[in-house]
Design a protein around this motif. Structure first.
Motif, PDB file in Angstrom:
ATOM      1  N   HIS A   1     -12.739  16.998 -16.983  1.00  0.00           N
ATOM      2  CA  HIS A   1     -14.200  16.925 -17.047  1.00  0.00           C
ATOM      3  C   HIS A   1     -14.730  16.588 -15.657  1.00  0.00           C
ATOM      4  N   ILE A   2     -15.617  17.429 -15.139  1.00  0.00           N
ATOM      5  CA  ILE A   2     -16.257  17.170 -13.850  1.00  0.00           C
ATOM      6  C   ILE A   2     -17.593  16.493 -14.121  1.00  0.00           C
ATOM      7  N   ARG A   3     -17.788  15.335 -13.534  1.00  0.00           N
ATOM      8  CA  ARG A   3     -19.050  14.618 -13.732  1.00  0.00           C
ATOM      9  C   ARG A   3     -19.474  13.947 -12.432  1.00  0.00           C
ATOM     10  N   PRO A   4     -20.744  13.539 -12.333  1.00  0.00           N
ATOM     11  CA  PRO A   4     -21.195  12.819 -11.138  1.00  0.00           C
ATOM     12  C   PRO A   4     -20.485  11.475 -10.996  1.00  0.00           C
ATOM     13  N   TYR A   5     -20.353  11.055  -9.771  1.00  0.00           N
ATOM     14  CA  TYR A   5     -19.730   9.765  -9.454  1.00  0.00           C
ATOM     15  C   TYR A   5     -20.538   8.622 -10.052  1.00  0.00           C
ATOM     16  N   GLU A   6     -19.822   7.608 -10.530  1.00  0.00           N
ATOM     17  CA  GLU A   6     -20.433   6.364 -10.996  1.00  0.00           C
ATOM     18  C   GLU A   6     -19.808   5.204 -10.233  1.00  0.00           C
ATOM     19  N   ASP A   7     -20.544   4.117 -10.100  1.00  0.00           N
ATOM     20  CA  ASP A   7     -20.056   2.989  -9.303  1.00  0.00           C
ATOM     21  C   ASP A   7     -18.713   2.457  -9.798  1.00  0.00           C
ATOM     22  N   ARG A   8     -18.451   2.558 -11.084  1.00  0.00           N
ATOM     23  CA  ARG A   8     -17.179   2.071 -11.625  1.00  0.00           C
ATOM     24  C   ARG A   8     -15.984   2.896 -11.147  1.00  0.00           C
ATOM     25  N   ASP A   9     -16.245   4.072 -10.564  1.00  0.00           N
ATOM     26  CA  ASP A   9     -15.169   4.933 -10.065  1.00  0.00           C
ATOM     27  C   ASP A   9     -14.704   4.537  -8.668  1.00  0.00           C
ATOM     28  N   GLY A  10     -15.419   3.622  -8.024  1.00  0.00           N
ATOM     29  CA  GLY A  10     -15.227   3.374  -6.599  1.00  0.00           C
ATOM     30  C   GLY A  10     -13.800   3.096  -6.171  1.00  0.00           C
ATOM     31  N   ASP A  11     -13.142   2.140  -6.820  1.00  0.00           N
ATOM     32  CA  ASP A  11     -11.790   1.762  -6.400  1.00  0.00           C
ATOM     33  C   ASP A  11     -10.815   2.925  -6.547  1.00  0.00           C
ATOM     34  N   GLN A  12     -10.891   3.638  -7.669  1.00  0.00           N
ATOM     35  CA  GLN A  12      -9.988   4.770  -7.875  1.00  0.00           C
ATOM     36  C   GLN A  12     -10.220   5.867  -6.845  1.00  0.00           C
ATOM     37  N   VAL A  13     -11.484   6.142  -6.552  1.00  0.00           N
ATOM     38  CA  VAL A  13     -11.799   7.208  -5.601  1.00  0.00           C
ATOM     39  C   VAL A  13     -11.308   6.845  -4.204  1.00  0.00           C
ATOM     40  N   ARG A  14     -11.545   5.615  -3.773  1.00  0.00           N
ATOM     41  CA  ARG A  14     -11.105   5.211  -2.433  1.00  0.00           C
ATOM     42  C   ARG A  14      -9.585   5.284  -2.302  1.00  0.00           C
ATOM     43  N   LYS A  15      -8.865   4.834  -3.326  1.00  0.00           N
ATOM     44  CA  LYS A  15      -7.404   4.920  -3.292  1.00  0.00           C
ATOM     45  C   LYS A  15      -6.943   6.371  -3.255  1.00  0.00           C
ATOM     46  N   LEU A  16      -7.616   7.218  -4.024  1.00  0.00           N
ATOM     47  CA  LEU A  16      -7.255   8.632  -4.077  1.00  0.00           C
ATOM     48  C   LEU A  16      -7.457   9.304  -2.723  1.00  0.00           C
ATOM     49  N   VAL A  17      -8.602   9.059  -2.102  1.00  0.00           N
ATOM     50  CA  VAL A  17      -8.900   9.680  -0.809  1.00  0.00           C
ATOM     51  C   VAL A  17      -7.935   9.183   0.267  1.00  0.00           C
ATOM     52  N   LEU A  18      -7.704   7.873   0.308  1.00  0.00           N
ATOM     53  CA  LEU A  18      -6.801   7.322   1.317  1.00  0.00           C
ATOM     54  C   LEU A  18      -5.385   7.854   1.134  1.00  0.00           C
TER      55      LEU A  18
ATOM     56  N   ALA B   1     -24.528  14.687  -3.044  1.00  0.00           N
ATOM     57  CA  ALA B   1     -24.001  14.294  -4.349  1.00  0.00           C
ATOM     58  C   ALA B   1     -22.493  14.130  -4.237  1.00  0.00           C
ATOM     59  N   PHE B   2     -21.912  13.468  -5.232  1.00  0.00           N
ATOM     60  CA  PHE B   2     -20.470  13.242  -5.254  1.00  0.00           C
ATOM     61  C   PHE B   2     -19.992  13.421  -6.688  1.00  0.00           C
ATOM     62  N   TRP B   3     -18.858  14.100  -6.845  1.00  0.00           N
ATOM     63  CA  TRP B   3     -18.320  14.387  -8.167  1.00  0.00           C
ATOM     64  C   TRP B   3     -16.896  13.868  -8.295  1.00  0.00           C
ATOM     65  N   VAL B   4     -16.513  13.586  -9.526  1.00  0.00           N
ATOM     66  CA  VAL B   4     -15.129  13.229  -9.820  1.00  0.00           C
ATOM     67  C   VAL B   4     -14.620  14.126 -10.937  1.00  0.00           C
ATOM     68  N   ALA B   5     -13.326  14.424 -10.873  1.00  0.00           N
ATOM     69  CA  ALA B   5     -12.639  15.128 -11.954  1.00  0.00           C
ATOM     70  C   ALA B   5     -11.928  14.075 -12.783  1.00  0.00           C
ATOM     71  N   VAL B   6     -12.258  14.008 -14.057  1.00  0.00           N
ATOM     72  CA  VAL B   6     -11.765  12.939 -14.925  1.00  0.00           C
ATOM     73  C   VAL B   6     -10.780  13.499 -15.945  1.00  0.00           C
ATOM     74  N   ALA B   7      -9.640  12.815 -16.077  1.00  0.00           N
ATOM     75  CA  ALA B   7      -8.652  13.149 -17.105  1.00  0.00           C
ATOM     76  C   ALA B   7      -8.452  11.926 -17.986  1.00  0.00           C
ATOM     77  N   MET B   8      -8.174  12.150 -19.252  1.00  0.00           N
ATOM     78  CA  MET B   8      -7.906  11.054 -20.179  1.00  0.00           C
ATOM     79  C   MET B   8      -6.403  10.805 -20.242  1.00  0.00           C
ATOM     80  N   GLU B   9      -6.001   9.567 -19.995  1.00  0.00           N
ATOM     81  CA  GLU B   9      -4.597   9.170 -20.080  1.00  0.00           C
ATOM     82  C   GLU B   9      -4.501   7.876 -20.869  1.00  0.00           C
ATOM     83  N   GLY B  10      -3.836   7.936 -22.015  1.00  0.00           N
ATOM     84  CA  GLY B  10      -3.696   6.746 -22.844  1.00  0.00           C
ATOM     85  C   GLY B  10      -5.018   6.186 -23.308  1.00  0.00           C
TER      86      GLY B  10
END
Length: 245
Positions: A10-27, A134-143
């Motif tokens: 699911h592609i959706r707009p970025y939310e503040d709760r995504d911050g830590d995951q996104v920063r780790k992913l980019v780095l 704008a900023f987007w995240v691709a979201v997958a459901m795991e567990g």
């Protein structure tokens, strides 16, 4: 070939709760993994002219030492030879350390004070650029929990320029080559087109050749390049590509 994840991601707009995951992913995309720009650059340092020059010089010195040193091969001569052979390794390691420091300084520039420091504010659609950024995240459901599988940002160019820049395209190793980057880039380009822009631009380094293959497949064309620092590393270029919408 794996099936693209249209029905699972699911592609959706970025939310503040995504911050830590996104920063780790980019780095991690920049610094970790055998195909990361950092690791490719570290391997290439073994063949940079500033490093490769040490090999023939040390081989020559060792040959001279073994042939003419103190009556032939001795324990002392062997130890000296080993020290000489160690020189190119230590020399390359020194320049790899210099190169590594450059990369970490670059990452700090966008992680600490740049767009990744406050993603929501930097890419806010209300920041006066007509909602282009704008900023987007691709979201997958795991567990039963959301996992950020990828991300991409679109930063507005100068007002009235008619273009925006695609930035921070990154996909988790577990989801690569499965269509996630394509979904993110298409979402960004569709957004830019809806905002009336004429072009989407991006920049990609020499060490991101795999990404450039994808960009070309999606219609981006190469329009120029600029030599990147450090000056003692040969052949690192910052390539500019663009897509006409």
């Amino acid at each position: 070939m794996a099936t693209p994840l249209e029905g699972q991601i699911h592609i959706r707009p970025y939310e503040d709760r995504d911050g830590d995951q996104v920063r780790k992913l980019v780095l991690r995309g920049y610094m970790n993994g055998v195909n990361s720009p950092f690791e490719i650059g570290m391997r290439s340092m073994w063949w940079e002219p500033i490093c490769a020059v040490a090999y023939p010089l040390s081989a020559l010195a060792l040959g001279i030492l073994l042939k003419y040193g103190h009556g032939g091969l001795t324990i002392r001569g062997l130890l000296r030879g080993l020290l000489i052979l160690a020189f190119p390794i230590l020399w390359v390691r020194f320049w790899q350390w210099r190169y590594s420091k450059r990369w970490w300084d670059y990452c700090d520039s966008f992680m600490v004070t740049g767009d990744m420091a406050d993603i929501g504010s930097f890419y806010a659609q209300e920041k006066g650029d007509g909602g282009v950024s704008a900023f987007w995240v691709a979201v997958a459901m795991e567990g039963g929990e959301e996992r950020i599988a990828g991300c991409a940002g679109l930063d507005a160019g100068a007002q009235g320029s008619g273009w925006s820049e695609l930035q921070r395209v990154s996909v988790s190793e577990d989801y690569r080559r499965r269509g996630v980057a394509t979904l993110l880039i298409n979402a960004a380009c569709s957004h830019a087109r809806a905002k009336g822009l004429r072009k989407v631009k991006l920049h990609s380094t020499t060490y991101q050749a795999n990404a450039q293959v994808l960009y070309r497949r999606l219609g981006f064309v190469h329009v120029g390049r600029v030599k990147m620092p450090p000056v003692w590393v040969k052949g690192i270029w910052n390539h500019e590509m663009e897509l006409v919408l």
